[in-house]
Design a protein around this motif. Structure first.
Motif, PDB file in Angstrom:
ATOM      1  N   LEU A  17      42.916 -72.382  92.653  1.00  0.00           N
ATOM      2  CA  LEU A  17      42.788 -71.086  91.984  1.00  0.00           C
ATOM      3  C   LEU A  17      41.827 -71.151  90.810  1.00  0.00           C
ATOM      4  O   LEU A  17      41.090 -70.198  90.557  1.00  0.00           O
ATOM      5  CB  LEU A  17      44.162 -70.585  91.527  1.00  0.00           C
ATOM      6  CG  LEU A  17      45.077 -70.104  92.659  1.00  0.00           C
ATOM      7  CD1 LEU A  17      46.449 -69.726  92.107  1.00  0.00           C
ATOM      8  CD2 LEU A  17      44.457 -68.924  93.397  1.00  0.00           C
ATOM      9  N   VAL A  23      39.644 -62.946  91.554  1.00  0.00           N
ATOM     10  CA  VAL A  23      40.818 -63.112  92.416  1.00  0.00           C
ATOM     11  C   VAL A  23      41.697 -61.876  92.290  1.00  0.00           C
ATOM     12  O   VAL A  23      42.038 -61.448  91.190  1.00  0.00           O
ATOM     13  CB  VAL A  23      41.619 -64.370  92.006  1.00  0.00           C
ATOM     14  CG1 VAL A  23      42.854 -64.513  92.868  1.00  0.00           C
ATOM     15  CG2 VAL A  23      40.734 -65.609  92.119  1.00  0.00           C
ATOM     16  N   VAL A  25      45.267 -60.226  92.866  1.00  0.00           N
ATOM     17  CA  VAL A  25      46.655 -60.689  93.017  1.00  0.00           C
ATOM     18  C   VAL A  25      47.515 -59.568  93.594  1.00  0.00           C
ATOM     19  O   VAL A  25      47.478 -58.438  93.112  1.00  0.00           O
ATOM     20  CB  VAL A  25      47.239 -61.127  91.653  1.00  0.00           C
ATOM     21  CG1 VAL A  25      48.605 -61.773  91.847  1.00  0.00           C
ATOM     22  CG2 VAL A  25      46.288 -62.082  90.938  1.00  0.00           C
ATOM     23  N   TYR A  34      46.917 -64.510  96.340  1.00  0.00           N
ATOM     24  CA  TYR A  34      45.643 -64.451  95.620  1.00  0.00           C
ATOM     25  C   TYR A  34      44.511 -64.353  96.642  1.00  0.00           C
ATOM     26  O   TYR A  34      44.322 -65.256  97.456  1.00  0.00           O
ATOM     27  CB  TYR A  34      45.471 -65.722  94.781  1.00  0.00           C
ATOM     28  CG  TYR A  34      46.606 -65.969  93.813  1.00  0.00           C
ATOM     29  CD1 TYR A  34      46.544 -65.511  92.493  1.00  0.00           C
ATOM     30  CD2 TYR A  34      47.761 -66.655  94.220  1.00  0.00           C
ATOM     31  CE1 TYR A  34      47.588 -65.731  91.604  1.00  0.00           C
ATOM     32  CE2 TYR A  34      48.809 -66.885  93.336  1.00  0.00           C
ATOM     33  CZ  TYR A  34      48.714 -66.423  92.030  1.00  0.00           C
ATOM     34  OH  TYR A  34      49.758 -66.655  91.156  1.00  0.00           O
TER      35      TYR A  34
END
Ligand code: 3QA
Length: 228
Positions: A17, A23, A25, A34
């Motif tokens: 990550l 990203v 979520v 993610y």
């Protein structure tokens, strides 16, 4: 293509990550997923939380809700094969649930009627893992992984798993993910780096080496992405 990368613990996916920006979520079923892109592919990343049920749920959602077409599991494992030392990488050729016991009915350990026992990883993804290992000079052992809802830290349990399944490493998620992927026709592979030897020191070793071995596996996984 949409690729799923999953681990069980936060430590196992954190090194991935932190490499990605942008990203997105999404929360589903009490967990976070993610989404990002890499090399022109969509990627969905998650850690399932520990154990076979959590892992099966996460793998299923990655396939059904996020459209994953291939899945890579990355994380740590306890070594059963004495050749494997802390930090070594393993790619599963096949996996089994070592704690399935309906032997009372004459079935072998690990076997479920209409469901089977060992599940094989996708041969092409196993080959890709081996190619990546060769390219970066990593010693990658291919072998059998035995999965159960037990942290193995006892030589009797360890010997049982080795004798019964000829397994090389043990963990708590791989075989359930493998089974979900098999049922849903999604090619998958399980990569693990050794954190302990599943013996009486396992608890201590695990705590000491979780982070470093999880990163070793995640880094290997990233190298493999460049080769997919
Ligand atoms: C252990 C993690 C679970 O997701 C399975 C690590 C490494 N060594 C193992 C061993 N036996 C079985 N599995 C493994 N993973 C979770 S327990 C500790 C978590 O709590 C692979 C694995 N010997 C920590 C915070 O309280």
């Amino acid at each position: 293509m949409t690729l799923a990368i999953m681990g069980a613990m936060e430590e196992e996916v954190e090194p991935l990550l932190e490499r990605f920006e942008n990203v997105k979520v999404t929360e589903i079923a009490d967990n976070k997923y993610y989404e990002t892109t890499y090399n022109g592919n969509n990627i969905v990343i998650a850690y399932s939380k520990i154990g076979k049920v959590n892992a099966a749920l996460t793998a299923t959602l990655m396939i059904e809700k996020f459209g994953a077409e291939k899945l890579i599991f990355t994380g740590v494992a306890g070594a059963l094969n004495p050749k494997l030392k802390v930090g070594d990488m393993v790619v599963a050729t096949k996996l089994i649930q070592h704690d399935v016991d309906i032997t009372a009915f004459g079935h072998p350990w690990g076997f479920i009627p209409e469901s089977g026992d060992f599940v094989e990883c996708d041969a092409a993804l196993v080959s890709k893992a081996k190619e990546s290992a060769k390219a970066i000079g990593v010693d990658l052992l291919d072998g059998i992984i035995a999965t159960g809802d037990q942290f193995i830290a006892d030589s009797k349990k360890k010997d049982f798993i080795v004798d019964t399944y000829k397994a090389d490493a043990t963990e708590m998620e791989g075989a359930s993910v493998a089974y979900v992927c098999k049922c849903m026709n999604v090619p998958f592979v399980v990569l693990r780096s050794i954190s302990d030897a599943a013996d009486m020191d396992a608890g201590f070793d695990f705590e000491e080496f979780l982070k470093s071995s999880a990163k070793t596996s995640a880094d290997f996984c990233l190298k493999m992405l460049d080769n997919l």
